[in-house]
Design a protein around this motif. Structure first.
Motif, short mmCIF file in Angstrom:
data_model
loop_
_atom_site.label_atom_id
_atom_site.label_comp_id
_atom_site.label_asym_id
_atom_site.label_seq_id
_atom_site.Cartn_x
_atom_site.Cartn_y
_atom_site.Cartn_z
N PRO A 249 0.77 -1.23 -0.19
CA PRO A 249 -0.04 -0.25 0.11
C PRO A 249 0.77 1.12 0.09
N SER A 250 0.49 2.09 -0.94
CA SER A 250 1.21 3.60 -0.84
C SER A 250 1.62 3.96 0.23
N LYS A 251 0.59 3.87 1.29
CA LYS A 251 0.75 4.88 2.54
C LYS A 251 1.79 4.31 3.22
N ILE A 252 2.38 3.05 3.15
CA ILE A 252 3.76 2.79 3.92
C ILE A 252 4.93 2.54 2.97
N ALA A 253 4.50 2.62 1.62
CA ALA A 253 5.76 2.56 0.59
C ALA A 253 6.49 3.99 0.46
N ARG A 254 7.89 4.02 0.60
CA ARG A 254 8.62 4.91 0.75
C ARG A 254 9.11 5.23 -0.78
N ILE A 255 9.26 6.23 -1.49
CA ILE A 255 9.77 6.41 -2.76
C ILE A 255 11.16 6.89 -2.49
N PRO A 256 12.16 6.23 -3.09
CA PRO A 256 13.67 6.51 -2.91
C PRO A 256 14.02 7.69 -3.68
N ASP A 257 14.81 8.38 -3.06
CA ASP A 257 15.41 9.66 -3.64
C ASP A 257 17.14 9.65 -3.71
N TYR A 258 17.28 10.75 -3.88
CA TYR A 258 18.79 11.06 -4.35
C TYR A 258 19.71 11.74 -2.98
N SER A 259 19.20 11.57 -1.99
CA SER A 259 19.76 12.39 -0.88
C SER A 259 20.91 11.80 -0.03
N LEU A 260 21.00 10.36 -0.34
CA LEU A 260 21.89 9.73 0.26
C LEU A 260 23.04 9.95 -0.65
N GLU A 261 23.10 9.97 -2.00
CA GLU A 261 24.13 10.09 -2.82
C GLU A 261 24.33 11.77 -2.96
N GLU A 262 23.68 12.51 -2.45
CA GLU A 262 24.16 13.68 -2.35
C GLU A 262 24.88 13.92 -1.17
N SER A 263 24.45 13.13 0.00
CA SER A 263 25.43 13.42 1.25
C SER A 263 26.86 12.92 1.14
N LEU A 264 27.08 12.23 -0.04
CA LEU A 264 28.46 11.51 -0.21
C LEU A 264 29.25 12.57 -1.40
N GLY A 265 28.51 13.33 -1.85
CA GLY A 265 29.14 14.33 -2.74
C GLY A 265 28.52 14.37 -4.23
N ALA A 266 27.54 13.25 -4.39
CA ALA A 266 27.35 13.34 -5.90
C ALA A 266 26.56 14.88 -6.35
N PRO A 267 26.74 15.38 -7.51
CA PRO A 267 26.93 14.52 -8.74
C PRO A 267 28.51 14.34 -8.86
N GLY A 268 29.17 14.82 -8.32
CA GLY A 268 30.56 14.81 -8.49
C GLY A 268 31.32 13.74 -8.42
N LEU A 269 30.72 12.71 -7.64
CA LEU A 269 31.22 11.38 -7.60
C LEU A 269 30.51 10.39 -8.08
N ARG A 270 31.26 9.28 -8.52
CA ARG A 270 30.48 8.20 -9.23
C ARG A 270 30.19 7.34 -8.12
N ILE A 271 28.95 7.20 -7.59
CA ILE A 271 28.57 6.54 -6.46
C ILE A 271 27.48 5.35 -6.97
N ALA A 272 28.08 4.23 -6.55
CA ALA A 272 27.43 3.09 -7.15
C ALA A 272 26.37 2.45 -5.95
N GLY A 273 25.09 2.03 -6.40
CA GLY A 273 24.04 1.51 -5.75
C GLY A 273 24.41 0.05 -5.80
N ILE A 274 24.25 -0.70 -4.60
CA ILE A 274 24.43 -2.41 -5.03
C ILE A 274 23.31 -2.94 -4.12
N ASP A 275 22.47 -3.96 -4.90
CA ASP A 275 21.58 -4.93 -4.50
C ASP A 275 21.65 -6.24 -4.79
N GLU A 276 21.16 -7.16 -4.18
CA GLU A 276 20.88 -8.44 -4.75
C GLU A 276 19.56 -9.10 -4.62
N VAL A 277 19.18 -10.05 -5.55
CA VAL A 277 17.86 -10.89 -5.27
C VAL A 277 18.40 -12.27 -5.43
#
Length: 219
Positions: A9-37
């Motif tokens: 349900p949308s009321k509990i689903a969070r929409i991801p954003d770019y704030s974590l990347e920006e906290s590390l210095g994006a867009p100046g840095l190449r920041i890779a997101g990693i996940d597995e399935v």
């Protein structure tokens, strides 16, 4: 029942954003997101993806892959892979049995990071643990983010790439074992899969160290 995931349900689903990347210095840095399935599947490989989004060319609609239906994932996958640097790491069922699923997942993540066409300068990793990296990658900052695929656009993009890649692999594997229904259940423990195991036994793609499979083999 198909393994196609149900929409949260949308009321509990969070929409991801770019704030974590920006906290590390994006867009100046190449920041890779990693996940597995595929950690919980009874058969097939575990697949990880690493994605470096291109600032100013981030596709719309990126979400945790579990919140997207298959046609949506496929469409966004195509847009991600056209606009971003990406790579995948794959660990098969035999190695999962040899080193255990946690270590296999971390190894798949490390492989994905190492295979990126341009080396990342920082990593955001879904989960509680970062993979062990070697060589120059061992010196870059890496941050583990619990439920990162609901917080970081880069991790969510990686979750989509990993999911679509693994689903396609399982569809190919299903051609050699059509009774198990891997093209729809992706190797997870659905009723169709359980019934086929009871009828036809364990295939070479099954993870023998997983309890349901081990139980069948021990009978």
């Amino acid at each position: 029942m198909s393994h196609e995931t149900r929409k949260i349900p949308s009321k509990i689903a969070r929409i991801p954003d770019y704030s974590l990347e920006e906290s590390l210095g994006a867009p100046g840095l190449r920041i890779a997101g990693i996940d597995e399935v595929g950690r919980g599947a009874w058969a097939g490989p575990v697949v990880a993806a690493a994605v470096i989004l291109t600032h100013g060319q981030i596709p719309e609609g990126i979400r945790d892959s579990k919140l997207l239906r298959k046609p949506q994932r496929e469409e966004i996958f195509e847009r991600i892979t056209r606009s971003a640097d990406f790579a995948v790491g794959i660990i098969d069922s035999e190695e999962i049995d040899r080193i255990n699923i946690l270590q296999a997942s971390l190894k798949a993540m490390a492989l994905a990071a190492a295979k990126l066409p341009r080396p990342p300068q920082a990593l955001l990793v879904d989960g509680r643990q970062t993979p062990g990296l070697s060589g120059p990658l061992s010196r870059i900052p890496a941050r583990a983010i619990v439920k990162g695929d609901s917080k970081s656009l880069s991790i969510a993009a990686a979750s989509i790439v990993a999911k679509v890649t693994r689903d396609r692999l399982m569809t190919e594997l299903a051609k050699d074992g059509p009774a198990y229904g891997w093209e729809s259940n992706a190797g997870y423990g659905t009723r169709t899969h359980r019934d086929a195991l009871n009828r036809f036994g364990v295939s070479k793609q099954h993870r023998r160290s997983f309890f349901p499979i081990h139980k069948i083999l021990s009978q």
